[in-house]
Write a protein that holds these residues in place. Structure first.
Motif, short mmCIF file in Angstrom:
data_model
loop_
_atom_site.label_atom_id
_atom_site.label_comp_id
_atom_site.label_asym_id
_atom_site.label_seq_id
_atom_site.Cartn_x
_atom_site.Cartn_y
_atom_site.Cartn_z
N GLU A 161 0.83 -1.22 0.00
CA GLU A 161 0.00 0.00 0.00
C GLU A 161 0.86 1.27 0.00
O GLU A 161 0.61 2.20 0.75
N VAL A 162 1.84 1.31 -0.90
CA VAL A 162 2.81 2.41 -0.86
C VAL A 162 2.36 3.65 -1.63
O VAL A 162 3.10 4.63 -1.70
N THR A 163 1.14 3.64 -2.19
CA THR A 163 0.64 4.83 -2.87
C THR A 163 -0.63 5.38 -2.21
O THR A 163 -1.26 6.29 -2.74
N SER A 164 -0.99 4.87 -1.04
CA SER A 164 -2.30 5.20 -0.45
C SER A 164 -2.43 6.68 -0.07
O SER A 164 -3.54 7.20 -0.02
N GLU A 165 -1.31 7.35 0.20
CA GLU A 165 -1.37 8.75 0.61
C GLU A 165 -0.82 9.71 -0.45
O GLU A 165 -0.54 10.87 -0.15
N LEU A 166 -0.69 9.24 -1.67
CA LEU A 166 -0.04 10.04 -2.71
C LEU A 166 -1.06 10.63 -3.68
O LEU A 166 -2.09 10.02 -3.97
N ASP A 167 -0.73 11.81 -4.19
CA ASP A 167 -1.55 12.40 -5.25
C ASP A 167 -1.27 11.67 -6.56
O ASP A 167 -0.39 10.80 -6.64
#
Length: 217
Positions: A161-167
């Protein structure tokens, strides 16, 4: 590089019911495998098992035919885990988090300096290199954890889940970097609940109700 296999495996915690049952998969060098499912479906459980943090109740998890016996064994086989909770040391700067990891896995101080600068730049964090982790936003922390993991040049890269907080722009940046890892010959497993991110991967394993199925085998 490494082929990661899971064969007829059940995973669970303590004496509770298994979180996942009968999982069989092969993740190959040069590809990005998406592991999808809703929150609580078992994505982190599966990646933790692939990283040697959780032993299967039955079945096996193996790298190039060698069954994993724990996290230290997995590290010795160049299995890198980028965890969902980032796992960064709050008392260190972004750069120090990367450098310490490189040195801990056998890199020289010169290697650490070079790789730290390279991967912080690749993830758009050169300007935050000397900031403490607590001074970074959630998305910046997520990218710092990615820089630390990718700087280790693993044969197998497990990204949880390494993109969960990315724009959108930074999500695409990360997907491109994971694709580049596969292009250099790494085996990449990417757990995500984002359908668009999953669609950018080569294959997709979906977890639901404790069972793994293949929407895109």
């Amino acid at each position: 590089m490494g082929t990661l296999t899971v064969e007829g495996a059940d995973f669970g915690y303590g004496d509770g019911d298994p979180v996942l049952s009968g999982v069989t998969l092969t993740a190959r060098a040069g590809e990005v495998l998406a592991v999808t499912g809703t929150s609580g479906a078992g994505k982190t459980t599966l990646l933790n098992a692939m990283a040697g943090l959780l032993s299967p109740r039955v079945g096996t998890v193996a790298v190039d035919g060698t069954a994993l016996t724990g996290r230290d064994h997995a590290v010795s086989l160049d299995v890198v885990l980028i965890p969902q909770d980032n796992g960064l040391a709050a008392i260190l700067t972004a750069a120090e988090n990367v450098s310490v990891a490189v040195i801990a896995t056998g890199g020289t101080p010169a290697d650490a300096r070079r790789r730290t600068a390279e991967w912080l730049e690749a993830l758009g964090l050169s300007g935050q290199a000397n900031q403490l982790i607590d001074e970074l936003s959630g998305g910046q922390q997520q990218r710092a954890a990615l820089a630390r993991g990718l700087a280790l040049h693993g044969d197998i890269v497990l990204a949880d889940e390494v993109t969960s907080e990315l724009d959108a722009a930074n999500r695409q940046r990360v997907l491109d970097l994971l694709r580049a890892e596969a292009a250099r010959g790494a085996t990449v497993v990417f757990a995500t609940h984002d359908p668009e991110a999953a669609a950018a991967c080569d294959r997709e394993l979906h977890l639901a109700d404790g069972v793994a199925t293949w929407p895109r085998p």
